[in-house]
Design a protein around this motif. Structure first.
Motif, PDB file in Angstrom:
ATOM      1  N   VAL A 163      12.345 -16.616  14.804  1.00  0.00           N
ATOM      2  CA  VAL A 163      11.027 -17.230  15.298  1.00  0.00           C
ATOM      3  C   VAL A 163       9.864 -15.678  15.017  1.00  0.00           C
ATOM      4  CG1 VAL A 163       9.787 -17.916  16.779  1.00  0.00           C
ATOM      5  CG2 VAL A 163      12.527 -18.190  17.091  1.00  0.00           C
ATOM      6  N   LEU A 164       8.681 -16.091  14.701  1.00  0.00           N
ATOM      7  CA  LEU A 164       7.548 -15.178  14.592  1.00  0.00           C
ATOM      8  C   LEU A 164       6.640 -15.818  15.853  1.00  0.00           C
ATOM      9  CD1 LEU A 164       6.541 -12.765  13.066  1.00  0.00           C
ATOM     10  CD2 LEU A 164       5.449 -14.913  11.404  1.00  0.00           C
ATOM     11  N   VAL A 165       6.204 -14.888  16.331  1.00  0.00           N
ATOM     12  CA  VAL A 165       4.999 -15.270  16.564  1.00  0.00           C
ATOM     13  C   VAL A 165       4.114 -14.065  15.961  1.00  0.00           C
ATOM     14  CG1 VAL A 165       3.959 -14.274  19.119  1.00  0.00           C
ATOM     15  CG2 VAL A 165       6.307 -15.430  19.062  1.00  0.00           C
ATOM     16  N   LEU A 166       2.642 -15.114  15.655  1.00  0.00           N
ATOM     17  CA  LEU A 166       1.866 -14.610  14.898  1.00  0.00           C
ATOM     18  C   LEU A 166       0.416 -14.490  15.821  1.00  0.00           C
ATOM     19  CD1 LEU A 166       1.296 -13.347  11.482  1.00  0.00           C
ATOM     20  CD2 LEU A 166       0.554 -16.070  11.548  1.00  0.00           C
ATOM     21  N   GLY A 167      -0.448 -13.336  15.317  1.00  0.00           N
ATOM     22  CA  GLY A 167      -1.166 -13.245  15.657  1.00  0.00           C
ATOM     23  C   GLY A 167      -2.542 -13.892  14.603  1.00  0.00           C
ATOM     24  N   TYR A 227       7.039 -10.249  15.834  1.00  0.00           N
ATOM     25  CA  TYR A 227       5.600 -10.187  15.493  1.00  0.00           C
ATOM     26  C   TYR A 227       4.855  -9.622  15.158  1.00  0.00           C
ATOM     27  CZ  TYR A 227       1.569  -8.349  17.622  1.00  0.00           C
ATOM     28  OH  TYR A 227       0.109  -7.954  18.763  1.00  0.00           O
ATOM     29  N   SER A 228       4.045 -10.394  14.476  1.00  0.00           N
ATOM     30  CA  SER A 228       3.154  -9.969  13.301  1.00  0.00           C
ATOM     31  C   SER A 228       1.757 -10.306  13.606  1.00  0.00           C
ATOM     32  CB  SER A 228       3.566  -9.562  12.070  1.00  0.00           C
ATOM     33  OG  SER A 228       3.229 -11.093  11.554  1.00  0.00           O
ATOM     34  N   THR A 229       1.187 -10.005  12.796  1.00  0.00           N
ATOM     35  CA  THR A 229      -0.657 -11.005  12.806  1.00  0.00           C
ATOM     36  C   THR A 229      -1.297 -10.893  11.837  1.00  0.00           C
ATOM     37  OG1 THR A 229      -2.465  -8.412  12.774  1.00  0.00           O
ATOM     38  CG2 THR A 229      -1.228  -9.491  15.104  1.00  0.00           C
ATOM     39  N   THR A 230      -2.251 -11.591  11.562  1.00  0.00           N
ATOM     40  CA  THR A 230      -3.362 -12.002  10.240  1.00  0.00           C
ATOM     41  C   THR A 230      -4.380 -10.482  10.246  1.00  0.00           C
ATOM     42  OG1 THR A 230      -4.675 -13.222  11.623  1.00  0.00           O
ATOM     43  CG2 THR A 230      -2.997 -14.215  10.551  1.00  0.00           C
ATOM     44  N   THR A 231      -4.658 -10.781   9.393  1.00  0.00           N
ATOM     45  CA  THR A 231      -5.394  -9.443   9.134  1.00  0.00           C
ATOM     46  C   THR A 231      -6.849  -9.619   8.022  1.00  0.00           C
ATOM     47  OG1 THR A 231      -6.039  -7.146   8.389  1.00  0.00           O
ATOM     48  CG2 THR A 231      -3.559  -8.344   7.153  1.00  0.00           C
ATOM     49  N   ARG A 232      -7.881  -8.914   8.062  1.00  0.00           N
ATOM     50  CA  ARG A 232      -8.975  -8.819   6.468  1.00  0.00           C
ATOM     51  C   ARG A 232      -8.398  -8.506   5.755  1.00  0.00           C
ATOM     52  NH1 ARG A 232     -14.349  -8.660   8.620  1.00  0.00           N
ATOM     53  NH2 ARG A 232     -14.812 -10.052   9.690  1.00  0.00           N
ATOM     54  N   SER A 233      -7.533  -7.324   6.242  1.00  0.00           N
ATOM     55  CA  SER A 233      -7.359  -5.955   5.013  1.00  0.00           C
ATOM     56  C   SER A 233      -6.393  -7.336   3.437  1.00  0.00           C
ATOM     57  CB  SER A 233      -6.901  -5.223   5.167  1.00  0.00           C
ATOM     58  OG  SER A 233      -7.376  -4.658   6.014  1.00  0.00           O
ATOM     59  N   PRO A 234      -7.233  -6.522   2.471  1.00  0.00           N
ATOM     60  CA  PRO A 234      -6.201  -6.566   1.067  1.00  0.00           C
ATOM     61  C   PRO A 234      -5.709  -6.133   0.508  1.00  0.00           C
ATOM     62  CG  PRO A 234      -8.944  -6.963   0.473  1.00  0.00           C
ATOM     63  CD  PRO A 234      -8.416  -6.356   2.286  1.00  0.00           C
ATOM     64  N   VAL A 235      -4.337  -6.740   0.820  1.00  0.00           N
ATOM     65  CA  VAL A 235      -3.161  -5.293   0.141  1.00  0.00           C
ATOM     66  C   VAL A 235      -2.470  -6.040  -0.907  1.00  0.00           C
ATOM     67  CG1 VAL A 235      -1.094  -3.218   0.850  1.00  0.00           C
ATOM     68  CG2 VAL A 235      -3.236  -4.196   2.144  1.00  0.00           C
ATOM     69  N   LEU A 236      -1.923  -4.844  -2.073  1.00  0.00           N
ATOM     70  CA  LEU A 236      -0.927  -6.044  -3.527  1.00  0.00           C
ATOM     71  C   LEU A 236      -0.223  -6.174  -2.656  1.00  0.00           C
ATOM     72  CD1 LEU A 236      -0.890  -6.016  -6.124  1.00  0.00           C
ATOM     73  CD2 LEU A 236       0.130  -3.809  -5.764  1.00  0.00           C
ATOM     74  N   ALA A 237       0.884  -7.315  -3.172  1.00  0.00           N
ATOM     75  CA  ALA A 237       1.808  -6.935  -2.368  1.00  0.00           C
ATOM     76  C   ALA A 237       3.165  -7.292  -3.393  1.00  0.00           C
ATOM     77  CB  ALA A 237       1.617  -8.679  -1.923  1.00  0.00           C
ATOM     78  N   VAL A 238       4.456  -6.402  -3.118  1.00  0.00           N
ATOM     79  CA  VAL A 238       5.798  -6.395  -4.417  1.00  0.00           C
ATOM     80  C   VAL A 238       6.616  -5.919  -3.506  1.00  0.00           C
ATOM     81  CG1 VAL A 238       6.489  -5.130  -6.115  1.00  0.00           C
ATOM     82  CG2 VAL A 238       3.502  -4.770  -5.662  1.00  0.00           C
ATOM     83  N   ASP A 239       7.365  -7.413  -4.633  1.00  0.00           N
ATOM     84  CA  ASP A 239       8.659  -7.478  -3.903  1.00  0.00           C
ATOM     85  C   ASP A 239       9.633  -7.358  -4.535  1.00  0.00           C
ATOM     86  OD1 ASP A 239      10.729 -10.098  -2.797  1.00  0.00           O
ATOM     87  OD2 ASP A 239      11.317 -10.447  -3.970  1.00  0.00           O
ATOM     88  N   ASP A 240      10.044  -5.992  -3.995  1.00  0.00           N
ATOM     89  CA  ASP A 240      10.986  -5.196  -4.102  1.00  0.00           C
ATOM     90  C   ASP A 240      11.428  -4.075  -2.171  1.00  0.00           C
ATOM     91  OD1 ASP A 240      11.791  -2.102  -4.416  1.00  0.00           O
ATOM     92  OD2 ASP A 240      11.559  -2.865  -6.242  1.00  0.00           O
ATOM     93  N   PRO A 241      12.753  -3.842  -2.035  1.00  0.00           N
ATOM     94  CA  PRO A 241      12.843  -4.121  -0.901  1.00  0.00           C
ATOM     95  C   PRO A 241      12.277  -2.431  -0.706  1.00  0.00           C
ATOM     96  CG  PRO A 241      14.904  -4.190  -2.286  1.00  0.00           C
ATOM     97  CD  PRO A 241      13.371  -4.251  -3.301  1.00  0.00           C
TER      98      PRO A 241
END
Length: 896
Positions: free
Chosen positions: A379-383, A410-424
């Motif tokens: 379960v994720l609680v998303l702020g 737990y995590s939250t949404t954000t204004r900041s754009p960041v590159l996503a890369v599917d790698d451990p």
């Protein structure tokens, strides 16, 4: 719970910074647990490509709520031990938006009895700003301080024993925190400050600067962090990082036919993300497949999260139903620290948390219990952006309520754009993109949720405040629909947005002062402008430019408390002004006519022009002349003072409301730079209307030129030379810049200014008006065509100027957007009033910059020609000023 941080599980052998480290040679060195606390990611940034991603902050990486809360609470306990129980009780804790709002609140809890406040980027009607500052490194830089109790930040100032505790997620250069202390110390000096951060990543030079800063302000400044280290960057890392981001973005962008299909299906939000954001990866941190994820963050067909819902539960059939949870939030408890959070609020919230968690658990049902598959449900609680603390505490309570039956994150949404890369070995594995849903003051834009897609969450509890529970949240491309594509159940919990009690309106004075008019005050005709100012002509207010700059940057004075010595132009410079006026008079006339006609069409038939003294005053006079010349209208015109960081003259606004309908008032300025005054005016008007009980003022500004893209009403968006910017008082009716100083301006007084009668022989104010007005007839047809086109166009502010200033601030190592002055007008001011460092000129810019080059030559300031500059020029104020310093090396000149 004790609040002590539980040790994070480190089941992965791969560090989440390996991907960046291997490709760019970036090394993270420091305390033993530093790599447990931080990973690395990439973003597009002209100064720094890498991003430190915290594993215990709860912003980008979903983490156990108890771990996130415990990290902050433990730091708070250390501060309490440092200060002692009695001083900790009297301390005030200040957190930074958006990333550290929850961390700061947890630190305040660790102090036990300390009130808490966090900065905000959301102006709130009815709350007068107690201060504000800029955060140059941030994606969104402007911070407001909006305490419900105006005395909160003053408590414990000199005469009391309490400390101010400032909390941020990381302490990198220290610029933001030190700038905040400097600004608050100017208003409310105190003897002790404590800086708190999860990690201290300063260079040795920045560490020395903190010591020097404490000595400079005469206060003790302590630092409390969980870990310390440094980031080692090889030569060329910035260029290689930018190239890598561009390469990955190109690889992740969908084919044109796929993008078009998504648009037609109503599912795609954007195709290319600004600021270096990457695609939503196809697999998440858990390694599970997630075929629904895409670059646009689109939802699966049939998701129901975009529909309406109420407390009764699910909205309709579908793979990811939406359930609205009635929390039973305790009455009178704020949703967070935006307006202050007291020990009494804390006690009420703690008592209510178990019951709210049980309501969420009941709504989750089997989603939170063991099912056919082995292991607990996830379960994720998303702020939501600044709303970090309320969802965090709901998460800690839910974690305790469900126990071993669920793995709560737990995590939250954000204004900041960041590159996503599917790698451990990369910290940001996936990214969801959706539009802002809280009507932000800086306009619409994309928002992000990281490491949610593909993480295997059986249910997501989205927690927002009621201000953000908007149609955009529920739209087909909104946050709820994005989540619905990546989980089996979406729950929406809405925390009521706290409405502060309005400050009682002050007693109206028995008699308001009257406007000043020429020829007793200013060289303008008495009917051209009424100055809502008081005459300080007999008061000595001038100081040498170098002394003013040193005092301003050291925090010893506000720029509005003194005046620069009036620049006396040389014969050569005066000739340049005359030539520039001859060359640009028709261009200015077109802009004057266009902005006036736009105002008459949208705010007519008889607007009240109120110019922002003093750059706006010549423009307001010209707009008045145009209205009289073309339409026979005799428009009222006044000049009013607004001071960055201090707001607008409230006494002048009361005078206007007593003599005119506030709805008829149109604020006028000369030009926009990065838009700081635009934002200042909006916040100041909102605060004034709530505290005074007077409403109806429209904070929108009409300007002659809007190169910064900050307003809707303008004559042009070109950055060109407006000759009135070349001079000071001698082209503005011989009036000084406005002055606001407590010993001179009382609560019922207008702000002050000086009338430089002694400069009458050099006055060209009338010449400027006459030269422009003489071209009114010849530009009339062009004005009509331009006005028609503008009225039919989309004139929404783009804020391109603000983005450019942020980039320049970082690229040139200034790290303070207030020291970057964009456009011809602002650059001229830098050369005439401040201590300039260097001038950036767009390559090929011609006659518009002749006076800039002459002034720079006279002051020995280098002019650097650059490509891709959105303005004709940009002036950089010296970022490391010592008296006499004007060189590019940051050192004082010989003999200083």
């Amino acid at each position: 719970m004790s609040g002590r941080a539980r040790r994070e599980e480190t089941v992965d052998v791969v560090w989440s910074g390996d991907w960046v480290a291997e490709r760019l040679g970036v090394a993270l060195e420091g305390d033993g647990e530093l790599r447990e606390l931080l990973g690395l990611a990439l973003r597009r940034n002209p100064k720094r490509a890498h991003l430190l991603v915290s594993n215990v902050l709860g912003k980008h990486v979903p983490q156990k709520p108890s771990v996130v809360y415990g990290a902050g609470y433990g730091l708070g306990e250390r501060v309490r031990a440092l200060l002692g129980a009695e001083e900790a009780r009297r301390a005030v804790v200040l957190g930074y938006a958006e990333t550290a709002t929850g961390l700061g609140h947890a630190v305040a809890d660790g102090l036990r009895d300390a009130p808490y406040l966090h900065s905000t980027r959301r102006p709130v009607a009815g709350v007068a700003p107690a201060g504000g500052f800029e955060e140059a490194h941030s994606h969104a830089t402007s911070h407001l301080l909006l305490p419900e109790d105006p005395g909160l930040l003053a408590s414990g100032a000199v005469g009391g024993a309490s400390a101010l505790v400032l909390v941020d997620d990381e302490f990198s250069t220290g610029n933001t925190v030190l700038n905040t202390i400097r600004a608050l110390h100017e208003l409310h000096p105190r003897e002790r400050y404590v800086i708190v951060a999860l990690v201290d990543m300063r260079s040795p030079a920045d560490r020395d600067r903190l010591t020097a800063f404490a000595a400079e302000i005469g206060a003790r400044v302590d630092l409390v962090t969980r870990a310390a280290g440094t980031v080692s960057l090889p030569d060329g890392v910035l260029e290689r990082g930018q190239a890598l981001v561009a390469e990955r973005e190109a690889e992740q962008a969908p084919p044109p036919e796929q993008a078009e299909h998504a648009v037609q299906a109503g599912r795609a939000h954007t195709q290319a993300q600004p600021g270096g954001a990457g695609a939503v990866a196809s697999a998440g941190p858990s390694g599970g497949a997630d075929g629904a994820a895409s670059h646009s963050g689109e939802t699966s067909e049939g998701a129901t999260a975009g529909g309406a819902a109420d407390d009764s539960g699910e909205t309709s059939d579908g793979p990811a139903p939406l359930t609205r949870v009635g929390l039973g939030w305790p009455a009178g408890v704020p949703d967070g620290g935006r307006h202050g959070f007291t020990p009494a609020h804390r006690a009420a919230l703690e008592a209510a948390l178990p019951g709210m968690a049980e309501r969420i658990a009941a709504a989750l049902g089997d989603d939170a219990r063991r099912g056919p598959r082995s292991g607990p449900r996830r379960v994720l609680v998303l702020g939501f952006e600044e709303l970090m603390y309320a969802p965090l505490r709901l998460g800690t309570a839910l974690e305790e309520a469900l126990g071993a039956d669920a793995d709560v994150r737990y995590s939250t949404t954000t204004r900041s754009p960041v590159l996503a890369v599917d790698d451990p070995g990369y910290a940001i594995r996936t990214r969801l993109v959706f539009p802002a849903h809280d009507s932000p003051a800086d306009g619409p834009g994309d928002r992000y949720a990281y490491n949610v897609a593909g993480a295997g969450f059986d249910a997501v509890v989205a927690v927002v405040d009621s201000t953000a529970d908007t149609p955009e949240l529920h739209a087909p491309d909104g946050l709820l629909a994005r989540l619905a594509a990546h989980t089996g159940h979406v729950l929406l919990a809405v925390v009521p947005s706290y409405t502060p009690h309005p400050t009682p309106a002050p007693q109206e004075p028995s008699m308001l002062p009257e406007p000043l008019r020429g020829p007793d005050f200013s060289s303008y005709a008495p009917e051209d402008v009424g100055w809502l100012l008081q005459d300080l002509s007999d008061t000595r207010l001038e100081a040498p430019t170098e002394e003013r700059e040193e005092a301003i940057q050291s925090g010893g004075a506000h720029y509005a408390e003194s005046l620069p010595v009036e620049y006396q132009p040389s014969a050569e410079y005066q000739a340049l002004f005359t030539a520039a006026l001859d060359a640009s008079a028709a261009r200015i006339a077109r802009a004057v006519g266009t902005v006036t006609e736009t105002v008459l069409a949208e705010r007519g038939p008889r607007p009240v022009l109120v110019s922002l003294a003093r750059a706006g005053t010549p423009v307001g006079v010209l707009m008045r002349h145009w209205a009289r010349h073309r339409h026979g209208l005799d428009l009222p015109h006044y000049a009013i003072s607004i001071v960055r960081g201090r707001g607008i003259d409230a006494t002048a606004l009361r005078w206007l409301a007593a003599h005119h309908d506030p709805a008829d008032v149109v604020f006028v300025d000369g030009w926009t730079g990065k838009g700081a005054i635009t934002r200042e005016l909006a916040a100041a008007i909102s605060a004034f209307e709530e505290t005074s009980g007077i409403s109806g003022f429209d904070p929108e500004i009409a300007v002659l030129a809007d190169p910064g893209g900050c307003v809707r009403t303008y004559g042009t968006r070109e950055d060109f030379l407006i000759p009135s910017a070349c001079l000071n008082s001698t082209v503005s009716g011989l009036i000084s810049r406005t002055v606001l100083r407590a010993d001179l301006v009382g609560p019922d007084d207008f702000h002050g200014a000086k009338f430089y009668r002694e400069l009458a022989e050099s006055d060209v104010s009338g010449d400027f008006l006459a030269a422009v007005a003489a071209r009114f007839d010849e530009v009339a047809d062009e004005v009509d065509a331009a006005t028609k086109e503008l009225l039919a166009a989309d004139r929404a502010p783009t804020w391109e100027g603000w983005a450019a200033v942020e980039r320049i601030s970082e690229e040139y190592g200034v790290h303070d957007v207030n020291l970057v002055k964009p456009g011809v007008g602002e650059t001229t001011r830098v050369l005439l009033r401040r201590v300039p460092w260097k001038i950036l000129a767009r390559r090929g810019a011609g006659a518009d910059l002749q006076h800039i080059r002459l002034l720079a030559e006279q002051r020995g300031v280098p002019v650097e020609e650059v490509d891709d500059l959105p303005y004709s020029c940009v002036g950089l104020i010296h970022p490391r000023y010592t008296r006499g310093a004007t060189g590019a090396d940051g050192k004082a000149v010989q003999g200083a």
